[in-house]
Design an enzyme around this catalytic site. Structure first.
Site, short mmCIF file in Angstrom:
data_model
loop_
_atom_site.label_atom_id
_atom_site.label_comp_id
_atom_site.label_asym_id
_atom_site.label_seq_id
_atom_site.Cartn_x
_atom_site.Cartn_y
_atom_site.Cartn_z
CE LYS A 33 17.06 33.04 63.12
NZ LYS A 33 17.56 34.32 63.29
CB THR A 34 18.98 28.49 65.11
OG1 THR A 34 18.40 29.86 65.47
CG2 THR A 34 20.42 28.32 65.34
CG ASP A 220 21.30 33.90 61.53
OD1 ASP A 220 19.91 34.33 61.01
OD2 ASP A 220 21.25 33.39 62.65
CD GLU A 221 19.05 37.73 63.85
OE1 GLU A 221 18.31 38.22 63.38
OE2 GLU A 221 19.15 37.04 64.98
CD GLN A 251 12.37 38.52 64.91
OE1 GLN A 251 13.15 38.24 65.84
NE2 GLN A 251 11.97 37.27 64.18
NE ARG A 603 11.91 37.69 70.75
CZ ARG A 603 12.08 36.96 69.59
NH1 ARG A 603 13.27 36.05 69.83
NH2 ARG A 603 11.57 37.35 68.77
#
Length: 756
Positions: A33-34, A220-221, A251, A603
DNA sequence: GAACCCATCATTTTT
DNA sequence: TGATGGGTTC
C-alpha cells in the site's frame, strides 16, 4: 509509461491512476500500500502535471511520513519537498500557527503533552474540592479527550450530561480546563484537531484557502481516524473532491483512542460516487501464515470482507507452544531465537506481546542468554525529567503565558522558592487576570513576598536575559546558556554522579538534536518550530535499527512493520484477549482484540510462533489462563504443536473467565477445503526444554576473563569499565561503570560480560 | 525540604 | 508483583 508503474499489480495501478474523485483503497496487510501511495503522488506530479504544493498526504506517525517523503523523493526529481506530507497533528499545528488569532490564540502557542495536561488538570480540579478518588486527572482527561475526539465541545458536553451529577462536574472541569489552556496560550494534542475544525468553521476564508490549495488529498491508515480527523478531511476535500483514503478495516486497533472504524466502513455512504479498490494480494507472508491469519479474522462480523491471497510459498506451519510458566515461555522464545540463529539473524526476529508488563521477563531472558535486544516503547525521551526541564525553559522564553512551564522551572534548579510562595503568586495572578509569569514580574506588589521577592526577581531577570539572547543565539547556544546560568549540572550532581552523568548525556542529546534541527530547518522562528517538532515527535529517531538485535514490542507498536520471524507471546484468554475485554462482554471490543491479533500475525514473513503460559503471575496473583481463543480459531491442521500444547487440551479445569469458549470457535473462513477436527498429538517440534542450570549460574572469579580496569561489553548496557569484582552470596558480583548506562552491579553468571 | 511509609492500582498509545 | 503518589515525620 514509466517503469515505476510496471512494477505494480492491477489493483495498485488502478489506485495510482484513479486520480479524480473520491477513492477508497482497501489495502490488506502486506499488499504494497505504501508503494501504491507513493507512486500515486509521483504519478500526480509527473504524469498529471499537478503542482507538488497542491498535494496533501496524511500519515499516522511521523515515521511513516518520513518514510513516504523519502520514497516520493526518490520517484520525483524535484519539487517533492513542496508536497505536504505529515501527520494530522503536524498539519493542523502548521495551519493553526498561521491563523491562531482567528480562534483567540497567538501564533506562539505551545503544545501540551500528557504530563502537562495532568499538571494543568490537577490545578483545575483542586479548587473544586471534589473527592480525588472520583475525579482523578487521568480519568477526567480521558473523558475530555474522548469528547474532543468526537468533536463535542464543553457546552455540548454540558447539555448532554446535564442529568447526572458526575457529568455536570466533568462538564465544568472541561470548560475550566479549556479556559486555562487558552489563557496559557497552549493546546493539547486533541485541541490541534478540534481547533482546526473550529478555525475552518469560524473563518471560511481560511478554509477556502486550504480547500483551494489541497487539490489532491491522500489519507493513510484511514481506519484509525477519529471524528475530528474525519471532519477535517471532509472539510478540506469539499473543494476539489479528490480524496483518496487508504486503509484496512481489519487493522483498526485504536478505538480506545477515539478511532472510529465507521469512517472507513461508511466511506461509500459519504461518497456514493467513490471508486473502491481492493488490494488483496499479499507480498509479505508465506501461505501458511496468511491462511492462519485469515481464519482468525474471519470470526469478526462487520468487516468489509476481503480475503488476502499470496503467490508466496506455503512455507512452514505456524507453531504454537504452551509452556508451564511465563518464565518458561520467555525462555522458550529466547532459546528458539538462539537456535534459529543459523537461518536468520537477531535483527530479523521480533517478539510481540499484548501489554508492556510482559516485556520484563523477556528482557531478563535475553540478558541471561546473551541475546541482544531492542525494546520499543517505554519511557519517551522527551518525558524525562531533565529534558522536560530544559524544554520548559525554552517554552518560558518563547511563551511567557504558559503557566505550567513557568511553574515547573521556577524552582528548578532549587532557588528556595517554596509551595507557599507559588500559591501566593498564583492567587495574585488569578485575581489580577494576568499570567503567572507576569505576576512574578510584579512580585514587589505582592504582599508577604519580602523574603522570596529577591529570589523571584533573580529568576525573572534570568528569563529576560535569556529572551534577549534568544533573538541572536542558536537554540543550541541558548540551551548551553541555560545550563550555565542555572548551574543545572551542579544541581544534578547532588543527586549522585552516575545519575547526573546519564541525565547530562540526555541533555547533550537534546542539544545535538537542536543543532541538527537548525541545520536543516533555517526558517524563521526556529525556537517555536523546534518546540513544535519536539511536541509532535514521539521519540528521538526510534529508527535506530543499528546492529543485529531482537525487537521487543507491543502488538500495537508492530503495526506497519514486518519481520521474517515473529513470536507472539502470552496467547491466553485473559491476557490476549485481555481480561478487561472479556469482562465487558462487548463483542465489539473482542473484535478489536482479534484485529490486533491479525495485525500481529500478518507482521510475519516466514515464520510465526505463538506461545502461551499455563500459569503466570499477574498483579501479585497467580493466574491460570486457558489458551487464547484466537489460537483456537486457527484450524488444527494449520498449526504445529507439541503434545503439551494442543489448544483443546490446554486450559481445562483452570481459570474461570466469563464467556470462555471451549474447543474450537465455530465459524470458519471461506475457502479452503473443509477442514475438520484437531490434529492429533504427534507433530513433533523437537525438544523445547532447555537447561537453565549450569551454564548460567555461578561463575568463579578466577575463571572470568576480565578484572577491574578491563573494558567489557554488555548486551543491554553497552560498553563499560569494570570497577571491581567481589564474591557475593550466590555468584561473583561485578561492578561496571558503563559509558552510557552508568554504574551497575551485576552477577557475573547472569551478565555475560564480554571483554573487549 | 527530604526521606520514608503506606495505600492504591494496574490494556493497548500516537500525537 | 511493581511502580507511583500522597501523606507523615524528622
Amino acid at each position: 509509461m514509466d517503469t515505476y508503474l510496471q512494477n505494480l499489480n492491477e489493483a495498485q495501478r488502478t489506485a495510482v491512476r484513479t486520480t479524480e474523485g473520491p477513492v477508497l483503497v482497501l489495502a490488506g496487510a502486506g499488499s504494497g500500500k505504501t508503494r501504491a501511495l507513493t507512486c500515486r503522488i509521483a504519478y500526480l506530479i509527473r504524469e498529471k502535471g499537478v503542482k507538488p504544493w497542491n498535494i496533501l498526504a496524511i500519515t499516522f506517525t511521523n515515521k511513516a511520513a518520513r518514510e513516504m517523503r523519502s520514497r516520493v523523493d526518490a520517484l520525483v526529481e524535484y519539487g517533492a519537498d513542496a508536497v505536504w506530507i505529515s501527520t494530522f497533528h503536524a498539519a493542523c499545528a502548521r495551519i493553526l500557527r498561521r491563523h491562531a488569532e482567528s480562534i483567540g490564540y497567538s501564533s506562539s502557542f505551545t503544545i501540551y503533552d500528557t504530563d502537562d495536561q495532568k499538571t494543568l488538570m490537577k490545578q483545575v480540579i483542586k479548587p473544586l474540592n471534589l473527592d480525588p478518588k472520583d475525579y482523578r486527572e487521568k480519568a477526567v482527561l480521558a473523558e475530555i479527550s474522548a469528547a474532543k475526539n468526537a468533536l463535542i465541545g464543553p457546552e455540548q458536553y454540558k447539555k448532554e450530561h446535564d442529568d447526572d451529577y458526575r457529568g455536570r462536574k466533568i462538564a465544568s472541569l472541561y470548560a475550566e480546563y479549556q479556559r486555562q489552556l487558552q489563557q496559557n496560550n497552549a493546546m493539547d494534542f486533541d485541541d490541534l484537531l478540534c481547533n482546526t475544525v473550529e478555525l475552518f468553521t469560524k473563518d471560511p476564508f481560511a478554509l477556502e484557502e486550504y480547500q483551494d490549495r489541497f487539490r489532491y488529498i491522500l489519507v493513510d491508515e484511514y481506519q484509525d481516524t477519529n471524528a475530528a480527523q474525519f471532519r477535517i478531511t471532509s472539510l478540506l476535500a469539499a473543494g476539489h473532491r479528490n480524496l483518496c483514503v487508504v486503509g484496512d478495516d481489519d487493522q483498526s486497533i485504536y478505538k480506545f483512542r477515539g478511532a472510529d472504524i465507521r469512517n472507513i466502513l461508511d466511506f461509500e455512504k459519504e461518497y456514493p460516487d467513490a471508486t473502491v479498490i481492493r488490494m488483496e494480494q499479499n507480498y509479505r507472508s508465506t501461505g501458511s501464515i496468511l491462511e492462519a491469519a485469515n481464519y482468525v479474522i474471519a470470526n469478526n462480523k462487520g468487516r468489509k470482507g476481503k480475503r488476502l491471497w499470496t503467490e508466496n510459498d506455503q512455507g512452514e506451519k505456524v507453531e504454537f507452544h504452551r509452556l508451564d510458566t511465563e518464565y518458561d515461555e520467555a525462555e522458550w522464545i529466547v532459546s528458539r531465537i538462539l537456535r534459529g540463529k543459523e537461518t536468520t539473524s537477531y535483527g530479523n526476529c521480533a517478539v510481540l506481546y499484548r501489554s508492556n508488563a510482559q516485556s520484563r521477563i523477556l528482557e531478563e531472558k535475553c540478558i541471561q542468554f546473551n541475546v541482544p535486544y531492542r525494546l520499543v516503547g517505554g519511557v519517551n525521551f522527551y518525558q524525562r525529567k531533565e529534558i522536560k526541564d530544559m524544554i520548559c525553559y525554552l517554552k518560558t522564553i518563547q511563551n511567557g503565558q504558559d503557566d505550567v512551564a513557568v511553574q515547573r522551572i521556577l524552582n528548578v534548579p532549587r532557588r528556595g522558592i517554596g509551595q507557599v510562595t507559588m500559591e501566593r503568586v498564583a492567587m495574585y495572578a488569578a485575581s489580577h487576570s494576568i499570567s503567572f509569569f507576569e505576576a512574578l514580574e510584579q512580585v514587589k506588589l505582592i504582599p508577604g513576598m519580602e523574603r522570596s521577592g529577591k529570589k523571584i526577581q533573580e529568576f525573572t531577570d534570568l528569563i529576560h536575559e535569556l529572551r534577549q539572547l534568544a533573538g541572536t543565539f542558536s537554540i543550541q547556544a541558548l540551551l548551553e546558556e541555560i545550563l550555565k546560568r542555572t548551574k543545572y549540572e551542579e544541581e544534578l550532581q547532588k543527586e549522585g554522579a552516575v545519575e547526573a552523568q546519564s541525565r547530562m548525556e540526555n541533555i547533550g542529546e537534546l542539544i545535538s538534536k537542536a543543532a541538527g534541527f537548525e541545520e536543516e530547518d533555517a526558517e524563521e522562528e526556529p525556537l517555536g518550530r523546534f518546540l513544535e517538532e519536539i511536541a509532535l515527535v514521539a521519540d528521538v529517531d526510534e529508527t535506530d535499527d543499528d546492529g543485529e538485535r531482537v525487537t521487543l514490542m507491543t502488538l500495537h507498536a508492530s503495526k506497519g512493520l514486518e519481520f521474517p520471524h515473529v513470536y507472539i507471546s502470552g496467547m491466553e484468554d485473559g491476557l490476549f484477549p485481555s481480561r478487561m475485554t472479556l469482562q465487558t462482554g462487548d463483542p465489539g471490543e473482542l473484535e478489536e482484540e482479534r484485529r490486533l491479533c491479525y495485525v500481529g500475525m500478518t507482521r510475519a514473513r516466514e515464520r510465526l510462533f505463538l506461545t502461551a503460559a499455563g500459569s503466570r503471575w499477574l498483579h501479585g496473583e497467580k493466574q491460570y489462563y486457558p489458551v487464547s481463543r484466537f489460537v483456537r480459531e486457527i484450524p488444527a491442521d494449520l498449526l504445529k504443536t507439541d503434545r503439551n500444547s494442543t489448544p483443546e487440551r490446554s486450559g481445562y479445569g483452570t481459570g474461570s473467565l466469563p464467556g470462555r469458549t471451549t474447543g474450537m470457535a465455530g465459524s470458519r473462513a471461506a475457502g479452503g477445503s473443509g477442514r475438520a477436527g484437531m490434529a492429533s498429538f504427534g507433530s513433533q517440534t523437537g525438544s523445547f526444554l532447555f537447561r537453565t542450570g549450569k551454564e548460567f549460574t555461578r561463575q568463579d572469579p578466577g575463571k572470568l576473563d576480565y578484572r577491574a580496569g578491563d573494558r567489557v561489553r554488555h548486551v543491554k548496557f553497552g560498553d563499560g569499565t569494570v570497577v571491581k569484582l567481589e564474591e557475593g552470596k550466590s555468584d561473583t558480583e561485578v561492578t561496571v561503570l558503563f559509558d552510557k548506562a552508568g554504574e551497575k552491579k551485576l552477577l557475573a553468571g547472569f551478565a555475560k560480560l564480554v571483554r573487549i
